[in-house]
Design a protein around this motif. Sequence first.
Motif, mmCIF file in Angstrom:
data_model
loop_
_atom_site.group_PDB
_atom_site.id
_atom_site.type_symbol
_atom_site.label_atom_id
_atom_site.label_comp_id
_atom_site.label_asym_id
_atom_site.label_seq_id
_atom_site.Cartn_x
_atom_site.Cartn_y
_atom_site.Cartn_z
ATOM 1 N N THR A 158 0.827 -1.210 0.000
ATOM 2 C CA THR A 158 0.000 0.000 0.000
ATOM 3 C C THR A 158 0.861 1.260 0.000
ATOM 4 O OG1 THR A 158 -0.188 -0.166 2.410
ATOM 5 C CG2 THR A 158 -1.993 -1.092 1.088
ATOM 6 N N ARG A 161 2.229 1.681 -3.478
ATOM 7 C CA ARG A 161 1.125 2.132 -4.347
ATOM 8 C C ARG A 161 0.857 3.627 -4.149
ATOM 9 N NH1 ARG A 161 -4.226 0.502 -1.918
ATOM 10 N NH2 ARG A 161 -3.575 2.281 -0.631
ATOM 11 N N ASP A 162 0.788 4.045 -2.887
ATOM 12 C CA ASP A 162 0.490 5.453 -2.597
ATOM 13 C C ASP A 162 1.599 6.371 -3.105
ATOM 14 O OD1 ASP A 162 -1.696 4.391 -1.339
ATOM 15 O OD2 ASP A 162 -0.940 4.699 0.691
ATOM 16 N N THR A 234 -6.438 -2.001 -4.445
ATOM 17 C CA THR A 234 -6.317 -2.192 -3.002
ATOM 18 C C THR A 234 -5.503 -3.449 -2.725
ATOM 19 O OG1 THR A 234 -8.294 -3.557 -2.806
ATOM 20 C CG2 THR A 234 -8.605 -1.164 -2.744
ATOM 21 N N ASP A 236 -6.640 -6.013 -1.607
ATOM 22 C CA ASP A 236 -7.490 -7.144 -1.983
ATOM 23 C C ASP A 236 -7.603 -7.315 -3.495
ATOM 24 O OD1 ASP A 236 -8.146 -7.762 0.706
ATOM 25 O OD2 ASP A 236 -9.578 -6.103 0.720
ATOM 26 N N ILE A 240 -8.997 0.890 -6.517
ATOM 27 C CA ILE A 240 -9.075 1.848 -5.423
ATOM 28 C C ILE A 240 -10.080 2.939 -5.779
ATOM 29 C CG2 ILE A 240 -7.236 3.408 -6.209
ATOM 30 C CD1 ILE A 240 -6.297 3.479 -3.243
ATOM 31 N N SER A 244 -11.164 6.967 -1.064
ATOM 32 C CA SER A 244 -10.035 6.360 -0.352
ATOM 33 C C SER A 244 -8.749 7.129 -0.627
ATOM 34 C CB SER A 244 -9.866 4.904 -0.771
ATOM 35 O OG SER A 244 -10.999 4.145 -0.414
#
Length: 324
Positions: A158, A161-162, A234, A236, A240, A244
């Motif tokens: 995460t 990704r961010d 995400t 999962d 996204i 969020s």
Amino acid sequence: MYRVQLSRRRNNQLDGQKMLEQPETGVSLEEASRMFLREHRHLAAHTQRFHRENLTSLARILALQGKVILDCRELTASLLKHHYLYYMMDDLHLKPNTINGRIRTVRQLIAFLHQEGYLLRDYGVDVPMVKGDKVIIQAFSEEQVKRLLEQPDKQTFTGLRDYTLMMLLLETGVRISECIGIALRDVHLKEGNIVVCGKGSKHRTVPIQSKMIKVLRTYLAERGAVMSDALFVTIDGTAIQKRSVQEIIGRYGETARIDDVRVSPHTFRHTFAKFYILAGGDIFSLQKILGHSTLDTVRIYVEMFTSDVQQQHSKFSFVEHRLR
């Protein structure tokens, strides 16, 4: 407080219903609004909602003054100015941005009714915008950008990704809705570009450079194969969502202790424009990259960062530093 922004030149055509033969049939404002929204159902959901709310406000404000429009030919420029525009200004005391947003929808409605043959001409431009105090939209400083990019933990999926997402916002200036709408097939690392779907479902190609390509390669390797074809997913494996991303970036702003600038995805867009201008980029290529239909908004960026341009000029002026 308000100044009405009138058209620069009077329209030589007189108001339709007086001098020219009107179309034989008319529709009510309610039906015209339904037709307009149906015609624009291809637009983004938030744009459709924007128009729907504005048309609802138009009918409500006219009804407050006892004016129920059963024939759209009654919706003249004079009526719209005196019973809609001035009412919002003088009675409701709405902000200029709110008023102008509603007027933009009304102008599009008038254009639509003209195209459909219900009005003799498109007189939307005769309904003026208003001018208010300019709102200065801030961008991040270089130091703030560095602090923000230090916040994600790139040892986690995460976090990586961010970091990649914020880098892409800075690299391309795309809107958040465009960013989360990017699919894997839209990313062309070899060609050095990404295809994004902008307002009005218009596609454009935005360039990316070697550092961004390297960051994307790293992220894509960790992303792997998941059910969603969205670029940003995400943990999962689902795409996204906009909310969020807004919340994530807001939290990074808090941990970076940035409190004098709004930390949001759109601020990255302003920041991209700011540094593009400061680096000597021209407004025509900036317009194309940002996906604006006209130069009007792009010119605002030049005005917004005038003080920054002044500082740059003081540092790099040939006359000041090279001539004796």
